[in-house]
Design a protein around this motif. Structure first.
Motif, mmCIF file in Angstrom:
data_model
loop_
_atom_site.group_PDB
_atom_site.id
_atom_site.type_symbol
_atom_site.label_atom_id
_atom_site.label_comp_id
_atom_site.label_asym_id
_atom_site.label_seq_id
_atom_site.Cartn_x
_atom_site.Cartn_y
_atom_site.Cartn_z
ATOM 1 N N GLN A 81 4.140 9.124 41.501
ATOM 2 C CA GLN A 81 5.577 9.086 41.751
ATOM 3 C C GLN A 81 6.111 7.718 41.342
ATOM 4 O O GLN A 81 5.605 6.682 41.765
ATOM 5 N N PHE A 82 7.154 7.739 40.494
ATOM 6 C CA PHE A 82 7.781 6.506 40.030
ATOM 7 C C PHE A 82 9.284 6.608 40.279
ATOM 8 O O PHE A 82 9.907 7.602 39.899
ATOM 9 N N VAL A 83 9.855 5.587 40.889
ATOM 10 C CA VAL A 83 11.287 5.594 41.203
ATOM 11 C C VAL A 83 11.904 4.241 40.858
ATOM 12 O O VAL A 83 11.336 3.187 41.171
ATOM 13 N N VAL A 84 13.063 4.306 40.214
ATOM 14 C CA VAL A 84 13.914 3.130 40.035
ATOM 15 C C VAL A 84 15.251 3.447 40.685
ATOM 16 O O VAL A 84 15.873 4.467 40.375
ATOM 17 N N LYS A 85 15.678 2.581 41.581
ATOM 18 C CA LYS A 85 16.942 2.782 42.277
ATOM 19 C C LYS A 85 18.004 1.818 41.735
ATOM 20 O O LYS A 85 17.705 0.683 41.376
ATOM 21 N N ASN A 86 19.240 2.324 41.687
ATOM 22 C CA ASN A 86 20.391 1.500 41.302
ATOM 23 C C ASN A 86 20.185 0.795 39.961
ATOM 24 O O ASN A 86 20.421 -0.417 39.828
ATOM 25 N N SER A 91 16.577 7.377 39.975
ATOM 26 C CA SER A 91 15.821 8.000 38.892
ATOM 27 C C SER A 91 14.374 8.127 39.341
ATOM 28 O O SER A 91 13.721 7.132 39.658
ATOM 29 N N GLU A 92 13.894 9.352 39.358
ATOM 30 C CA GLU A 92 12.554 9.616 39.881
ATOM 31 C C GLU A 92 11.770 10.486 38.910
ATOM 32 O O GLU A 92 12.278 11.475 38.391
ATOM 33 N N TYR A 93 10.544 10.084 38.698
ATOM 34 C CA TYR A 93 9.658 10.872 37.843
ATOM 35 C C TYR A 93 8.341 11.097 38.569
ATOM 36 O O TYR A 93 7.749 10.162 39.112
ATOM 37 N N ARG A 94 7.898 12.358 38.570
ATOM 38 C CA ARG A 94 6.618 12.722 39.183
ATOM 39 C C ARG A 94 5.759 13.439 38.149
ATOM 40 O O ARG A 94 6.268 14.181 37.304
ATOM 41 N N ILE A 95 4.485 13.223 38.250
ATOM 42 C CA ILE A 95 3.554 13.900 37.354
ATOM 43 C C ILE A 95 2.229 14.103 38.082
ATOM 44 O O ILE A 95 1.738 13.197 38.765
ATOM 45 N N THR A 96 1.703 15.305 37.968
ATOM 46 C CA THR A 96 0.398 15.627 38.543
ATOM 47 C C THR A 96 -0.557 15.947 37.403
ATOM 48 O O THR A 96 -0.329 16.882 36.635
ATOM 49 N N ILE A 97 -1.613 15.143 37.292
ATOM 50 C CA ILE A 97 -2.521 15.243 36.155
ATOM 51 C C ILE A 97 -3.877 15.767 36.631
ATOM 52 O O ILE A 97 -4.551 15.128 37.449
ATOM 53 N N LYS A 139 -1.561 9.560 44.614
ATOM 54 C CA LYS A 139 -2.475 10.071 45.637
ATOM 55 C C LYS A 139 -3.350 11.154 45.030
ATOM 56 O O LYS A 139 -2.964 11.822 44.057
ATOM 57 N N ASN A 140 -4.533 11.321 45.576
ATOM 58 C CA ASN A 140 -5.416 12.406 45.168
ATOM 59 C C ASN A 140 -4.903 13.709 45.771
ATOM 60 O O ASN A 140 -4.448 13.750 46.917
ATOM 61 N N THR A 141 -4.965 14.771 44.985
ATOM 62 C CA THR A 141 -4.441 16.057 45.438
ATOM 63 C C THR A 141 -5.184 17.171 44.722
ATOM 64 O O THR A 141 -6.157 16.930 43.991
ATOM 65 N N ASN A 142 -4.744 18.379 44.928
ATOM 66 C CA ASN A 142 -5.252 19.543 44.205
ATOM 67 C C ASN A 142 -4.099 20.198 43.467
ATOM 68 O O ASN A 142 -2.951 20.151 43.916
ATOM 69 N N THR A 143 -4.395 20.800 42.334
ATOM 70 C CA THR A 143 -3.374 21.500 41.578
ATOM 71 C C THR A 143 -3.962 22.775 40.992
ATOM 72 O O THR A 143 -5.174 22.858 40.748
ATOM 73 N N MET A 144 -3.115 23.750 40.751
ATOM 74 C CA MET A 144 -3.556 24.975 40.089
ATOM 75 C C MET A 144 -3.613 24.731 38.584
ATOM 76 O O MET A 144 -2.640 24.280 37.982
#
Length: 656
Positions: free
Chosen positions: A229-234, A184-190, A212-217
């Motif tokens: 990025q957040f992940v829970v495995k199994n 289960s993976e969730y990503r969000i760019t704010i 991480k720092n990034t750029n977004t439109m």
């Protein structure tokens, strides 16, 4: 050696990077996922979520903020019982005509089957997607993936865009479901102009927690942003175990709350509330703080109550009794009220409207009464760190009496005013007070009490004849009285008979079915045939009849969730048995006394004989409302001993 160590370190870093960037391509399923017959981590699972992925982004267009979630789920069907998992429903906010609404696009789906050693894909066709109306404000997109059978892998994806005029925060992401989840993976760019609080809850730890720092439109141009990025495995399947509040309190999830927007020359606004701000917001709200200042609408009611009742407790009771008799609760909850005068005229209202009327009457009587807001058990626990108004859905009356906090409620007619309904028995509530706002612990002021007594004669053929009585007290009494009023005597008795198929009831009498202060009683004349088995000269008696505990409510060997009993429990069973002529007891259960640590509970079981009579007494007391996961093993063992004792038999033998 150093070179080898460096090589190993580089390999480890590269593996971590691969793990953190694991993305599955839609429509491409490894053959091993389709050919697998079971999920190794849970052989009982009817299906397993192979991949659960969500990615949230923000946009600003046409002078409106939008939040868009891209979603992709892949499920392996392991058993026929899971075929209904192929029917997908996606609710969305439609709103009234012309209002802002959510919209769903890019809906895709595949069913993957293995045929003659090859993967065959069946595509979801557009004509298989339907829009259904759920209510005036909500619709759902619904479809069933084609040609699904045992062994299929199904997957679907879509995008849902939400205007921030509907919701200022991204949807809650839940890492668990009723199925085991492999990834289960969730990503969000704010964008840096938006500031969110991220609230992680539940009992599973994150396998990946990265940013991480990034750029977004954003708004047509590139902007600095932070990508998470957040992940829970199994993740194990969430099972709705016994004695919990509501699943949402235990599921591992991440929530978001918009704290502020800081976009120079466009918009700057602070949304964040701490509990002091929340208090001031509510006190100034015309449907909350202003509503109970207008006590004149109940002036005549209060005047009559005061004339007839001088004692404090009697005034509380009289005020509640007036509301119970004149205002019907419509089963709706909330923390706001709009027009109390209309509620009085209509003679029907929500729990908040009824309790605000209660508050007004008490203030008119001269009490320094204030509202306390809480979240009901089914609504989920509040967060004591973050003041989120959406987490509250109920309001009760608070008084300080003799230096103690007193909470009053007027919705359940069969509970005294100072005893809150079971649905309100959560951890804490927030007192909305201009100078003394604070958290107040919600402690049950009563127990769930039941007392049962049987006086039975055993025939030589194994038939039991006599009387059986049951007393319902505390929360059990309120529940029984409400049921008796709602369905009537005949239906109530019918439900008793349905639940006790071994009973043949020849006469039934019910007492105190409406009296608030008295215990409700049910008295039966009856016969039973299933609890005394005859085998030659022997009779094997099950002395707890149908009233014994037969299964441990705590089946798992371990539990990571707390155990919540709602309220303390008192169960007493007393039975007197008269033996048939010529029979004597040759084997009696031994007495037992088992205690939980720190006074958490006690079970006592005694057997005594006098002449041709045998008396059984079983007493169970659970004094603590809740037990932590570390106490689970002890609690489980406690119930194991109780059940073992309740299932022991008395052996009778006919003498020579």
């Amino acid at each position: 050696m150093n070179k080898l160590l460096a090589t190993a370190l580089l390999l480890f870093i590269s593996l971590c990077l691969v793990a953190q960037n694991t993305k599955i391509t839609f429509g491409e399923v490894p053959i091993e996922d389709i050919s697998s017959k079971i999920y190794p981590n849970d052989s009982t699972a009817e299906a397993v979520v192979l991949y659960d992925f969500g990615e949230t982004s923000f946009d600003y267009r046409n002078q409106k903020f939008y939040i868009t979630l891209k979603y992709h789920e892949r499920i392996k069907i392991l058993k026929k019982s899971a075929l209904d998992r192929a029917t997908i429903s996606i609710p969305f906010y439609k709103g009234s005509k012309g209002a802002q609404e959510e919209y769903i696009t890019q809906v895709k789906g595949f069913t993957h089957n293995l045929e003659d050693g090859k993967i065959v894909k069946e595509k979801l066709a557009k004509e298989m997607i339907f829009n259904e109306k759920l209510s005036d404000e909500y619709h759902q997109l619904k479809f069933s993936l084609p040609k699904v059978k045992e062994g299929s892998v199904i997957e679907y994806s879509y995008e849902i865009s939400t205007p921030m005029t509907i919701n200022t925060s991204p949807k809650t992401w839940t890492f668990q479901s009723s199925l085991p989840v492999k990834w289960s993976e969730y990503r969000i760019t704010i964008p840096n102009v938006l500031f969110y609080r991220m609230i992680m809850s539940g009992y599973l730890s994150l396998d990946i927690n990265d940013f991480k720092n990034t750029n977004t439109m954003f708004a047509g141009s590139s902007m600095n942003a932070i990508s998470y990025q957040f992940v829970v495995k199994n993740a194990p399947a969430f099972r709705n175990e016994s004695h919990i509040t509501t699943p949402s309190d235990y599921l591992s999830k991440i929530d978001f709350e918009l704290a502020s927007i800081n976009w120079p020359e466009v918009i700057t606004k602070n949304f964040s509330l701490d509990y002091n701000n929340l208090t001031q917001t509510l006190l100034s709200d015309e449907n909350f703080g202003e509503i109970y200042k207008k006590t004149s609408i109940v002036k005549d009611i209060a005047k009559q109550i005061q004339a007839e009742n001088k004692d404090t407790l009697e005034q509380w009771k009289a005020a509640k009794n007036y509301l119970v008799k004149n205002i019907k609760w419509n089963e709706e909850n909330g923390i706001y009220a709009s027009n109390l005068k209309k509620v009085l005229e209509k003679k029907e209202g929500s729990s908040s409207e009824i309790n605000f009327l209660y508050l007004c009457i008490l203030r008119e009587l001269g009490y320094d009464a204030h509202p306390l807001i809480l979240s009901t058990r089914a609504h989920g626990r509040i967060n004591p760190t973050y003041a989120l108004l959406k987490k509250f859905n109920y309001v009760v009356v608070h008084l300080s009496h003799n230096g103690k906090d007193v909470l009053l409620d007027a919705t359940d007619e069969y509970l005294p005013p100072h005893i809150l309904p079971v649905s309100c028995l959560t951890d804490d509530g927030w007192l909305v007070h201009p100078t003394q706002a604070r958290f107040i612990s919600i402690v049950p002021n009563d127990t769930d009490r039941e007392f049962e007594k049987a006086d039975l004669t055993i025939s030589e053929e194994g038939e039991l004849n006599g009387t059986f009585s049951k007393s319902y007290g505390g929360y059990s009494g309120a529940s029984a009285k409400n049921a008796f009023k709602e369905i009537g005597k005949d239906k109530f008795l019918e439900e008793i008979k349905k639940g006790k198929p071994a009973w043949t009831i020849t006469k039934a009498e019910f007492k105190n079915t409406e009296a608030i202060e008295q215990v409700m009683e049910a008295n039966y004349e009856l016969s039973m045939t299933e609890f005394a088995n005859v085998a030659g000269p022997m009779i094997y008696l099950k002395p707890m009849l149908s009233e014994g505990h037969t299964q441990n409510p705590f089946k798992e060997s371990e539990r990571i969730y707390p155990v919540d009993f709602e309220a303390p429990i008192e169960e007493t069973f007393l039975a007197n048995y008269t033996l048939p002529a010529g029979f004597q007891a040759v084997e009696l259960p031994k007495p037992a006394a088992v205690a939980l640590p720190e006074g958490g509970g006690r079970f006592v079981y005694t057997v005594s004989q006098s002449g041709n009579k045998i008396t059984i007494i079983s007493r169970l007391n659970i004094r603590k409302k809740s037990f932590m996961s570390l106490e689970y093993g002890t609690l489980k063992a406690f119930f194991d001993q109780l059940i073992a004792k309740h299932n022991e038999q008395i052996v009778l033998k006919k003498g020579n």
